[in-house]
Design a protein around this motif. Structure first.
Motif, short mmCIF file in Angstrom:
data_model
loop_
_atom_site.label_atom_id
_atom_site.label_comp_id
_atom_site.label_asym_id
_atom_site.label_seq_id
_atom_site.Cartn_x
_atom_site.Cartn_y
_atom_site.Cartn_z
N VAL A 1 -4.36 50.38 22.40
CA VAL A 1 -4.55 49.08 23.18
C VAL A 1 -5.34 49.40 24.43
N GLY B 1 -0.73 41.71 23.75
CA GLY B 1 -0.70 43.13 23.67
C GLY B 1 0.60 43.92 23.82
N VAL C 1 1.87 46.96 21.22
CA VAL C 1 2.45 48.07 21.77
C VAL C 1 4.02 48.28 21.31
#
Length: 247
Positions: free
Chosen positions: A102, A220, A224
């Motif tokens: 990421v 994000g 993750v």
């Protein structure tokens, strides 16, 4: 300034920390010393970071060293929360698997520049999310395997490979680690206004810009944490991360 750093600030913090420790002790949740130690450590660590962050943001080597330090502390913390034996270092895998792709994508696309003032907070949020997901996923999976060991044995008896038998038991429990992130994302703006949004507003950004940054952070984080939980579950299923003595 949102919060003036003065004697009143310190007194209120001390009272809140005492309340947290007292409630934890009275309800037999955690040892009060653990609560107090966490609070004191947070104060010391944030104070140290506040002093050095100005140097870090001006130097790429220092920036990378600081990010590696964040990662190392996260691995140690997550690993020791999951297991007390020597396999704790496997926590490095799920945290890196979730964060590195990421952050790499953000840098390559230019959405986040290679500058400390932007990269450190974003990477810190993502590493923290991966740490939480790894701890919750790993602990829940190992707890479930410990209490439902007979079901694993039953799976082996009908011909399932050991990895598959362990996955059948551990997967639903490990999946619970995604619930905090999912709930935060689903209720953002209605129940909570997370730190990135508030920080952007206090920094002078428009509400639209602050909302865009917060959305970016939340999505994000889901990526993750999803990768981190999947990776730690695989490590548990394969016996790499365990609680047996001797390693």
């Amino acid at each position: 300034m949102l919060l003036p750093v003065n004697a009143t600030f310190a007194a209120v913090l001390a009272v809140l920390l005492a309340v947290a420790a007292t409630v934890a002790a009275l309800a037999h949740l955690r040892a009060p010393r653990e609560i107090v130690t966490a609070g004191v450590r947070a104060a010391v660590q944030l104070g140290a970071v506040s002093l050095v962050i100005g140097w870090v943001v001006r130097s790429v080597p220092l920036l990378l060293a600081f990010l590696l330090l964040m990662y190392a502390v996260a691995v140690r913390t997550a690993g020791r929360r999951v297991t007390p034996n020597g396999t704790w270092w496997w926590a490095a895998v799920p945290i890196a698997a979730g964060v590195v792709p990421v952050v790499g994508a953000l840098l390559l696309t230019g959405l986040v520049p290679l500058k400390g003032i932007a990269l450190v907070p974003v990477a810190g949020i993502l590493i923290g999310g991966a740490l939480t997901a790894t701890v919750l996923g790993g602990r829940r999976a190992l707890d479930e395997l410990g209490t439902r060991h007979g079901e694993v044995e039953a799976g082996l008896a009908i011909g399932l490979p050991e990895r598959d038998a362990r996955l059948e038991v551990a997967r639903p429990a490990a999946a619970d680690a995604l619930l905090p992130g999912l709930d935060q994302t689903r209720t953002v703006g209605l129940v909570t206004l997370p730190g990135a949004f508030v920080g952007m507003l206090l920094g002078g950004a428009s509400p639209v810009e602050a909302g865009a940054v917060q959305l970016f952070v939340l999505v994000g984080l889901m990526a993750v944490q999803g990768v981190a939980v999947a990776a730690v579950l695989e490590l548990v299923a394969r016996g790499r991360l365990h609680r047996r003595a001797g390693r």
